[in-house]
Motif scaffolding. Structure first.
Motif, PDB file in Angstrom:
ATOM      1  N   ALA A 156       0.858  -1.195   0.000  1.00  0.00           N
ATOM      2  CA  ALA A 156       0.000   0.000   0.000  1.00  0.00           C
ATOM      3  C   ALA A 156       0.889   1.237   0.000  1.00  0.00           C
ATOM      4  CB  ALA A 156      -0.886  -0.009   1.231  1.00  0.00           C
ATOM      5  N   GLY A 157       0.581   2.207  -0.855  1.00  0.00           N
ATOM      6  CA  GLY A 157       1.379   3.428  -0.928  1.00  0.00           C
ATOM      7  C   GLY A 157       2.450   3.344  -1.999  1.00  0.00           C
ATOM      8  N   TYR A 158       2.553   2.189  -2.659  1.00  0.00           N
ATOM      9  CA  TYR A 158       3.542   2.002  -3.730  1.00  0.00           C
ATOM     10  C   TYR A 158       2.840   1.506  -4.991  1.00  0.00           C
ATOM     11  CZ  TYR A 158       7.162   2.414  -0.175  1.00  0.00           C
ATOM     12  OH  TYR A 158       7.980   2.881   0.826  1.00  0.00           O
ATOM     13  N   PHE A 159       3.505   1.735  -6.133  1.00  0.00           N
ATOM     14  CA  PHE A 159       2.908   1.274  -7.392  1.00  0.00           C
ATOM     15  C   PHE A 159       4.004   0.930  -8.399  1.00  0.00           C
ATOM     16  CE2 PHE A 159       3.580   4.567 -10.645  1.00  0.00           C
ATOM     17  CZ  PHE A 159       4.218   5.532  -9.878  1.00  0.00           C
ATOM     18  N   SER A 160       3.615   0.165  -9.412  1.00  0.00           N
ATOM     19  CA  SER A 160       4.483  -0.101 -10.565  1.00  0.00           C
ATOM     20  C   SER A 160       3.581  -0.146 -11.790  1.00  0.00           C
ATOM     21  CB  SER A 160       5.209  -1.436 -10.414  1.00  0.00           C
ATOM     22  OG  SER A 160       5.762  -1.803 -11.659  1.00  0.00           O
ATOM     23  N   ASP A 161       3.881   0.702 -12.785  1.00  0.00           N
ATOM     24  CA  ASP A 161       3.029   0.758 -13.984  1.00  0.00           C
ATOM     25  C   ASP A 161       3.759   0.215 -15.212  1.00  0.00           C
ATOM     26  OD1 ASP A 161       4.838   2.774 -14.208  1.00  0.00           O
ATOM     27  OD2 ASP A 161       3.390   4.392 -14.506  1.00  0.00           O
ATOM     28  N   THR A 162       4.869  -0.509 -14.991  1.00  0.00           N
ATOM     29  CA  THR A 162       5.642  -1.010 -16.138  1.00  0.00           C
ATOM     30  C   THR A 162       5.977  -2.494 -15.981  1.00  0.00           C
ATOM     31  OG1 THR A 162       7.661  -0.364 -15.001  1.00  0.00           O
ATOM     32  CG2 THR A 162       6.802   1.189 -16.634  1.00  0.00           C
ATOM     33  N   ALA A 166      13.937  -5.152 -13.196  1.00  0.00           N
ATOM     34  CA  ALA A 166      14.848  -4.543 -12.224  1.00  0.00           C
ATOM     35  C   ALA A 166      14.186  -3.496 -11.329  1.00  0.00           C
ATOM     36  CB  ALA A 166      16.021  -3.899 -12.950  1.00  0.00           C
ATOM     37  N   ASP A 167      13.086  -2.890 -11.789  1.00  0.00           N
ATOM     38  CA  ASP A 167      12.500  -1.767 -11.047  1.00  0.00           C
ATOM     39  C   ASP A 167      11.695  -2.229  -9.828  1.00  0.00           C
ATOM     40  OD1 ASP A 167      13.638  -0.223 -12.938  1.00  0.00           O
ATOM     41  OD2 ASP A 167      11.771   0.325 -13.980  1.00  0.00           O
ATOM     42  N   LYS A 168      11.894  -1.493  -8.742  1.00  0.00           N
ATOM     43  CA  LYS A 168      11.105  -1.718  -7.532  1.00  0.00           C
ATOM     44  C   LYS A 168       9.767  -1.005  -7.695  1.00  0.00           C
ATOM     45  CE  LYS A 168      14.321  -0.066  -4.570  1.00  0.00           C
ATOM     46  NZ  LYS A 168      14.956   0.244  -3.284  1.00  0.00           N
ATOM     47  N   CYS A 169       8.829  -1.273  -6.787  1.00  0.00           N
ATOM     48  CA  CYS A 169       7.599  -0.483  -6.741  1.00  0.00           C
ATOM     49  C   CYS A 169       8.010   0.910  -6.264  1.00  0.00           C
ATOM     50  CB  CYS A 169       6.616  -1.093  -5.751  1.00  0.00           C
ATOM     51  SG  CYS A 169       6.053  -2.744  -6.241  1.00  0.00           S
ATOM     52  N   ARG A 170       7.397   1.949  -6.870  1.00  0.00           N
ATOM     53  CA  ARG A 170       7.747   3.331  -6.490  1.00  0.00           C
ATOM     54  C   ARG A 170       6.670   3.890  -5.569  1.00  0.00           C
ATOM     55  NH1 ARG A 170       7.819   6.442 -11.537  1.00  0.00           N
ATOM     56  NH2 ARG A 170       6.722   4.691 -12.493  1.00  0.00           N
ATOM     57  N   PRO A 171       7.054   4.779  -4.654  1.00  0.00           N
ATOM     58  CA  PRO A 171       6.027   5.360  -3.769  1.00  0.00           C
ATOM     59  C   PRO A 171       5.131   6.323  -4.539  1.00  0.00           C
ATOM     60  CG  PRO A 171       8.168   6.343  -3.334  1.00  0.00           C
ATOM     61  CD  PRO A 171       8.404   5.271  -4.358  1.00  0.00           C
ATOM     62  N   TRP A 172       3.874   6.367  -4.095  1.00  0.00           N
ATOM     63  CA  TRP A 172       2.958   7.327  -4.713  1.00  0.00           C
ATOM     64  C   TRP A 172       3.478   8.740  -4.525  1.00  0.00           C
ATOM     65  CZ3 TRP A 172      -1.773   4.979  -1.744  1.00  0.00           C
ATOM     66  CH2 TRP A 172      -2.229   3.838  -2.423  1.00  0.00           C
ATOM     67  N   THR A 173       3.102   9.646  -5.428  1.00  0.00           N
ATOM     68  CA  THR A 173       3.427  11.067  -5.285  1.00  0.00           C
ATOM     69  C   THR A 173       2.681  11.617  -4.070  1.00  0.00           C
ATOM     70  OG1 THR A 173       3.647  11.248  -7.668  1.00  0.00           O
ATOM     71  CG2 THR A 173       3.331  13.307  -6.467  1.00  0.00           C
ATOM     72  N   ASN A 174       3.374  12.428  -3.297  1.00  0.00           N
ATOM     73  CA  ASN A 174       2.746  13.053  -2.138  1.00  0.00           C
ATOM     74  C   ASN A 174       2.251  14.447  -2.562  1.00  0.00           C
ATOM     75  OD1 ASN A 174       2.233  14.467   0.260  1.00  0.00           O
ATOM     76  ND2 ASN A 174       3.655  13.153   1.397  1.00  0.00           N
ATOM     77  N   LYS A 189      -1.026  -0.276  -9.395  1.00  0.00           N
ATOM     78  CA  LYS A 189      -0.550  -0.139 -10.778  1.00  0.00           C
ATOM     79  C   LYS A 189      -0.460   1.296 -11.260  1.00  0.00           C
ATOM     80  CE  LYS A 189      -2.582  -4.526 -12.222  1.00  0.00           C
ATOM     81  NZ  LYS A 189      -3.592  -5.153 -13.087  1.00  0.00           N
ATOM     82  N   SER A 190      -0.935   2.242 -10.448  1.00  0.00           N
ATOM     83  CA  SER A 190      -0.910   3.634 -10.924  1.00  0.00           C
ATOM     84  C   SER A 190      -0.630   4.605  -9.785  1.00  0.00           C
ATOM     85  CB  SER A 190      -2.249   3.988 -11.582  1.00  0.00           C
ATOM     86  OG  SER A 190      -3.267   3.973 -10.617  1.00  0.00           O
ATOM     87  N   ASP A 191      -0.013   5.715 -10.156  1.00  0.00           N
ATOM     88  CA  ASP A 191       0.358   6.748  -9.182  1.00  0.00           C
ATOM     89  C   ASP A 191      -0.870   7.569  -8.800  1.00  0.00           C
ATOM     90  OD1 ASP A 191       1.877   8.349  -7.596  1.00  0.00           O
ATOM     91  OD2 ASP A 191       2.960   9.354  -9.216  1.00  0.00           O
ATOM     92  N   VAL A 192      -0.735   8.254  -7.726  1.00  0.00           N
ATOM     93  CA  VAL A 192      -1.749   9.231  -7.323  1.00  0.00           C
ATOM     94  C   VAL A 192      -1.744  10.348  -8.368  1.00  0.00           C
ATOM     95  CG1 VAL A 192      -2.229  11.027  -5.618  1.00  0.00           C
ATOM     96  CG2 VAL A 192      -1.491   8.772  -4.854  1.00  0.00           C
ATOM     97  N   ILE A 193      -2.906  10.890  -8.688  1.00  0.00           N
ATOM     98  CA  ILE A 193      -2.922  12.068  -9.560  1.00  0.00           C
ATOM     99  C   ILE A 193      -3.317  13.265  -8.702  1.00  0.00           C
ATOM    100  CG2 ILE A 193      -4.043  13.186 -11.538  1.00  0.00           C
ATOM    101  CD1 ILE A 193      -4.293  10.410 -12.804  1.00  0.00           C
ATOM    102  N   CYS A 194      -2.450  14.280  -8.706  1.00  0.00           N
ATOM    103  CA  CYS A 194      -2.709  15.467  -7.903  1.00  0.00           C
ATOM    104  C   CYS A 194      -3.539  16.453  -8.737  1.00  0.00           C
ATOM    105  CB  CYS A 194      -1.399  16.121  -7.492  1.00  0.00           C
ATOM    106  SG  CYS A 194      -0.308  15.012  -6.579  1.00  0.00           S
ATOM    107  N   SER A 195      -4.340  17.228  -8.047  1.00  0.00           N
ATOM    108  CA  SER A 195      -5.137  18.260  -8.722  1.00  0.00           C
ATOM    109  C   SER A 195      -4.192  19.330  -9.258  1.00  0.00           C
ATOM    110  CB  SER A 195      -6.107  18.889  -7.730  1.00  0.00           C
ATOM    111  OG  SER A 195      -5.360  19.545  -6.724  1.00  0.00           O
TER     112      SER A 195
END
Ligand SMILES: *[C@@H]1O[C@H](CO)[C@@H](O)[C@H](O)[C@H]1NC(C)=O
Ligand SMILES: *[C@@H]1O[C@H](CO)[C@@H](O)[C@H](O)[C@H]1NC(C)=O
Length: 263
Positions: A156-162, A166-174, A189-195
């Motif tokens: 929870a709080g991490y994602f991977s869209d590819t 080699a890539d780790k799961c990346r943290p969502w954008t804050n 599978k997807s990042d947070v989208i900020c307004s």
């Protein structure tokens, strides 16, 4: 009866023991060399094997020991041996995704391993490309060299869209840190989208876009202004001559052009 017998014959027993010990003492110095891995038996004698890095050019004879010669380039022997030639180093074929992990020398074989991104497979006896983790999964770190990827679901709080090996799961954008609000929540599978940015942050952004345009405009204006001043001064001094020259030049140019067309 028994004690009497011992007292009567102590000498033969002692002699027998001495004879046994003597035989052992004679046998001991000869036996070990030929049982060691550095010697071999030939023509009833014990001869030296060749040390690692050398091969046996000639076996021993009744009056001379073995002759050992060094291995050639790209050859090796890693044991005490009786070989009549050295072994050839293997090739780490990059076309098969192999790479030398240890180049080897005359006493040690070259060792190949799979390139980064590949792992050794027992099934095909070859290097296989590492598994790519699907979106929602990330590669477990640290990556193990020559081992297939281990894919783990993103926490929870991490994602991977590819798809990546080699890539780790990346943290969502804050969004809070960026001074924005969450427009759409993140998934594995997807990042947070900020307004879009808050109004207070807009003006500097617009200024950044228009600033280069403004500078160019200012530059043009000042160049035009300077040109006008210079021309003004020049015109006042030699105005008539200049216009006459200009007209002459234009007429000549036009005349040449029309002349060219006629011929
Ligand atoms: C050959 O390589 C082995 C293993 O890497 C090493 O232990 C040894 O010292 C090397 N020998 C020579 C002569 O360079
Ligand atoms: C964003 O960052 C702030 C400050 O570091 C932290 O307090 C907050 O919990 C973070 N929010 C998320 C969603 O990670």
């Amino acid at each position: 009866m028994a004690p009497r017998a011992r007292r009567r014959h102590p000498l033969p027993a002692l002699l027998l023991l001495c004879a046994l010990l003597a035989r052992l003492q004679v046998a001991l110095p000869i036996a070990p060399p030929c049982t060691s891995e550095r010697h071999y038996e030939r023509l009833g004698r014990c001869c030296s094997k060749c040390e690692p890095g050398k091969y046996m050019s000639s076996k021993c004879t009744t009056n001379s020991d073995s002759i050992c010669l060094p291995c050639g380039p790209d050859e090796y022997l890693d044991t005490w041996n009786e070989e009549d030639k050295c072994l050839l180093h293997k090739v780490c074929d990059s076309g098969k995704a192999l790479v030398a992990v240890d180049i080897g020398n005359s006493t040690a074989p070259r060792r190949c391993t799979c390139m980064v991104g590949y792992h050794w497979s027992q099934d095909c006896e070859c290097c296989r490309r590492n598994t790519e983790c699907a979106p929602g999964l990330g590669a477990q770190h640290p990556l193990q060299l020559n081992k297939d990827t281990v894919c783990k679901p993103c926490l929870a709080g991490y994602f991977s869209d590819t798809f990546s090996s080699a890539d780790k799961c990346r943290p969502w954008t804050n969004c809070t840190i960026l001074g924005k609000k969450v427009e759409r929540h993140g998934t594995e599978k997807s990042d947070v989208i900020c307004s879009s940015s808050l109004p207070s942050r807009k003006p500097p952004n617009e200024a950044q876009v228009f600033l280069p345009g403004l500078i160019i405009l200012l530059l043009f204006t000042s160049v035009a202004l300077v040109a006008a001043i210079i021309f003004g001064v020049y015109y006042r001094k030699k105005g008539k001559a200049l216009t006459a020259n200009l007209w002459h030049w234009i007429n000549e140019a036009c005349g040449r052009l029309s002349g060219d067309k006629e011929t």
